[in-house]
Design a protein around this motif. Structure first.
Motif, mmCIF file in Angstrom:
data_model
loop_
_atom_site.group_PDB
_atom_site.id
_atom_site.type_symbol
_atom_site.label_atom_id
_atom_site.label_comp_id
_atom_site.label_asym_id
_atom_site.label_seq_id
_atom_site.Cartn_x
_atom_site.Cartn_y
_atom_site.Cartn_z
ATOM 1 N N ALA A 46 19.827 -8.456 -56.232
ATOM 2 C CA ALA A 46 19.974 -7.451 -55.299
ATOM 3 C C ALA A 46 20.454 -6.029 -56.101
ATOM 4 C CB ALA A 46 20.921 -7.806 -54.263
ATOM 5 N N GLY A 47 19.913 -4.840 -55.935
ATOM 6 C CA GLY A 47 20.078 -3.662 -56.420
ATOM 7 C C GLY A 47 20.987 -2.965 -55.356
ATOM 8 N N GLY A 102 15.969 -11.632 -53.347
ATOM 9 C CA GLY A 102 16.975 -10.502 -53.509
ATOM 10 C C GLY A 102 17.710 -10.477 -52.059
ATOM 11 N N GLY A 103 17.965 -9.167 -51.683
ATOM 12 C CA GLY A 103 19.132 -9.070 -50.633
ATOM 13 C C GLY A 103 20.396 -9.658 -50.581
ATOM 14 N N PHE A 104 20.947 -9.952 -49.540
ATOM 15 C CA PHE A 104 22.533 -10.674 -49.717
ATOM 16 C C PHE A 104 22.247 -12.078 -50.246
ATOM 17 C CE2 PHE A 104 21.236 -11.963 -45.553
ATOM 18 C CZ PHE A 104 21.879 -13.237 -45.289
ATOM 19 N N SER A 105 21.131 -12.769 -50.295
ATOM 20 C CA SER A 105 21.063 -14.031 -50.349
ATOM 21 C C SER A 105 21.096 -14.540 -51.821
ATOM 22 C CB SER A 105 19.634 -14.847 -49.948
ATOM 23 O OG SER A 105 19.559 -14.682 -48.640
ATOM 24 N N ILE A 140 10.741 -2.450 -53.662
ATOM 25 C CA ILE A 140 11.394 -2.867 -54.735
ATOM 26 C C ILE A 140 12.738 -2.762 -54.589
ATOM 27 C CG2 ILE A 140 9.601 -3.740 -55.996
ATOM 28 C CD1 ILE A 140 10.187 -1.565 -57.896
ATOM 29 N N GLU A 141 13.806 -3.350 -54.876
ATOM 30 C CA GLU A 141 15.251 -2.902 -55.191
ATOM 31 C C GLU A 141 15.729 -2.976 -56.305
ATOM 32 O OE1 GLU A 141 17.782 -5.297 -52.887
ATOM 33 O OE2 GLU A 141 17.433 -7.357 -53.697
ATOM 34 N N VAL A 142 14.906 -3.514 -57.392
ATOM 35 C CA VAL A 142 15.085 -3.453 -58.856
ATOM 36 C C VAL A 142 14.037 -2.975 -59.359
ATOM 37 C CG1 VAL A 142 17.141 -5.029 -58.641
ATOM 38 C CG2 VAL A 142 14.732 -5.915 -59.006
ATOM 39 N N PRO A 143 13.945 -2.103 -60.630
ATOM 40 C CA PRO A 143 13.021 -1.857 -61.457
ATOM 41 C C PRO A 143 12.141 -3.030 -62.001
ATOM 42 C CG PRO A 143 14.732 -0.507 -62.080
ATOM 43 C CD PRO A 143 15.236 -1.693 -61.205
ATOM 44 N N GLY A 144 10.914 -2.896 -62.045
ATOM 45 C CA GLY A 144 10.056 -3.979 -62.674
ATOM 46 C C GLY A 144 9.550 -5.056 -61.635
ATOM 47 N N GLY A 145 10.092 -5.301 -60.380
ATOM 48 C CA GLY A 145 9.547 -6.114 -59.760
ATOM 49 C C GLY A 145 8.109 -5.737 -59.197
ATOM 50 N N GLN A 146 7.377 -6.826 -58.458
ATOM 51 C CA GLN A 146 6.054 -6.802 -58.472
ATOM 52 C C GLN A 146 5.566 -7.590 -57.418
ATOM 53 O OE1 GLN A 146 3.694 -4.077 -60.094
ATOM 54 N NE2 GLN A 146 3.059 -4.588 -57.950
ATOM 55 N N ALA A 147 4.670 -7.088 -56.342
ATOM 56 C CA ALA A 147 3.850 -7.985 -55.470
ATOM 57 C C ALA A 147 2.387 -7.903 -55.798
ATOM 58 C CB ALA A 147 4.039 -7.268 -54.155
ATOM 59 N N PHE A 148 1.774 -8.760 -55.332
ATOM 60 C CA PHE A 148 0.243 -9.312 -56.062
ATOM 61 C C PHE A 148 -0.628 -9.618 -54.698
ATOM 62 C CE2 PHE A 148 2.819 -9.684 -59.830
ATOM 63 C CZ PHE A 148 2.055 -9.241 -60.740
ATOM 64 N N ARG A 149 -1.808 -9.355 -54.587
ATOM 65 C CA ARG A 149 -2.667 -9.913 -53.606
ATOM 66 C C ARG A 149 -3.486 -10.782 -54.544
ATOM 67 N NH1 ARG A 149 -4.894 -11.887 -49.448
ATOM 68 N NH2 ARG A 149 -7.198 -11.011 -48.633
ATOM 69 N N ASP A 202 11.207 -11.677 -57.185
ATOM 70 C CA ASP A 202 12.550 -11.401 -56.444
ATOM 71 C C ASP A 202 12.596 -9.980 -56.442
ATOM 72 O OD1 ASP A 202 12.884 -14.057 -56.465
ATOM 73 O OD2 ASP A 202 14.264 -14.438 -58.370
ATOM 74 N N GLY A 203 13.396 -9.429 -55.564
ATOM 75 C CA GLY A 203 13.879 -7.993 -55.388
ATOM 76 C C GLY A 203 12.698 -7.248 -54.767
ATOM 77 N N VAL A 204 11.781 -7.955 -54.317
ATOM 78 C CA VAL A 204 10.340 -7.324 -53.600
ATOM 79 C C VAL A 204 10.045 -7.875 -52.295
ATOM 80 C CG1 VAL A 204 7.972 -7.067 -53.947
ATOM 81 C CG2 VAL A 204 9.427 -7.042 -56.146
ATOM 82 N N ALA A 205 9.983 -6.926 -51.405
ATOM 83 C CA ALA A 205 9.576 -7.107 -49.880
ATOM 84 C C ALA A 205 8.229 -6.586 -49.690
ATOM 85 C CB ALA A 205 10.611 -6.570 -49.115
ATOM 86 N N LEU A 206 7.484 -7.203 -48.614
ATOM 87 C CA LEU A 206 6.334 -6.691 -47.916
ATOM 88 C C LEU A 206 6.721 -6.345 -46.547
ATOM 89 C CD1 LEU A 206 3.918 -9.596 -49.542
ATOM 90 C CD2 LEU A 206 3.889 -7.152 -50.182
ATOM 91 N N LEU A 207 6.136 -5.184 -46.302
ATOM 92 C CA LEU A 207 6.023 -4.616 -44.894
ATOM 93 C C LEU A 207 5.087 -4.883 -44.224
ATOM 94 C CD1 LEU A 207 8.089 -3.408 -42.656
ATOM 95 C CD2 LEU A 207 7.568 -1.243 -43.609
ATOM 96 N N TRP A 208 5.225 -5.486 -43.117
ATOM 97 C CA TRP A 208 3.850 -5.697 -42.119
ATOM 98 C C TRP A 208 4.140 -5.256 -40.665
ATOM 99 C CZ3 TRP A 208 -0.349 -8.342 -43.830
ATOM 100 C CH2 TRP A 208 -0.268 -9.210 -45.148
#
Length: 242
Positions: free
Chosen positions: A22-23, A14-17, A213-222, A197-203
């Motif tokens: 990107a949403g 996602g993002g500008f790349s 997430i910037e678009v609906p349906g995106g997911q992150a997983f542990r 895609d469209g998902v980010a993890l903030l640390w």
């Protein structure tokens, strides 16, 4: 061995790349907002793509009027005004260092030749936000899933600013998810996190704060090893305004 270090945003895509994902630029807006600065200084590092001109232009267009932009081009083919190779310490003056996608293995090799990892770690300790997509996600972790060598392969050679392993583009690329689950289950990669895609993890200082997430349906997983198998647990996400 991983080391705690500042604020890092790792994006699966996602993002500008990836404007097709990107949403409305929500992830890029989120990156800028992390700085707390009205017009932040944002440096793009396109090493993983060989400092591709199209990538630099896309970055400059995306942040025009919203940030004071600069480019770090370690291949020496950057635009006018790029950070000189003998002035790499200028990354310490940035509010954001934004790393593009491409080859994770090549990125790590070139950065190490120039001593950039130590400078970036110092920048993060000083308050610079480190961010990146795809290879720019992978590089901050201890290990990752990469296609740097053609077929997907485990890479245990990351910078170690974040703990464990990473997998970008998790459910959008054929066999990306399956191979990552297999490597964590076998111990070829340590436990880690995967992002669509469209998902980010903030640390912050090595602790996961949230997934956005910037678009609906995106997911992150542990993803973690469990005996001879693997457990995949969804991470709660927050949808960014668009």
């Amino acid at each position: 061995m991983w080391q705690r270090s500042g604020t890092i945003l790792t994006m699966g895509g996602g993002g500008f790349s990836m404007p097709e994902v990107a949403g409305g630029g929500a992830l890029d807006d989120f990156v800028l907002g992390l700085t707390g600065v009205d017009t932040p200084r944002v440096c793009f590092v396109g090493t993983a793509s060989g400092d591709a001109a199209w990538y630099v232009e896309r970055f400059l267009d995306a942040f025009d009027g919203r940030a004071r932009t600069s480019v770090l081009a370690l291949f020496g083919n950057g635009p006018d005004g790029a950070i000189p190779l003998d002035r790499l310490e200028q990354v310490l003056d940035q509010d954001v260092v934004y790393v593009g996608g491409g080859s994770t293995a090549n990125l790590l090799a070139v950065w190490r030749v120039h001593g950039l990892p130590e400078l970036l770690a110092q920048a993060a300790r000083g308050g610079t936000v480190l961010a990146g997509i795809s290879a720019g996600m992978n590089c901050w972790y201890e290990a990752s899933s990469t296609d740097s060598f053609g077929p997907y392969a485990p890479l245990r050679d990351g910078l170690g600013l974040l703990p464990g392993s990473a997998c970008p583009h998790y459910r959008s690329e054929p066999d990306r998810r399956e191979s990552y689950l297999r490597w964590v289950a076998s111990g070829e990669l340590p436990d880690g996190y995967a992002a669509d895609d469209g998902v980010a993890l903030l640390w912050r200082d090595g602790v996961l704060v949230e997934a956005v997430i910037e678009v609906p349906g995106g997911q992150a997983f542990r993803v973690r090893r469990d005996g001879d198998g693997v457990v995949e647990t969804p991470v709660p996400t927050r949808e960014l305004p668009r």
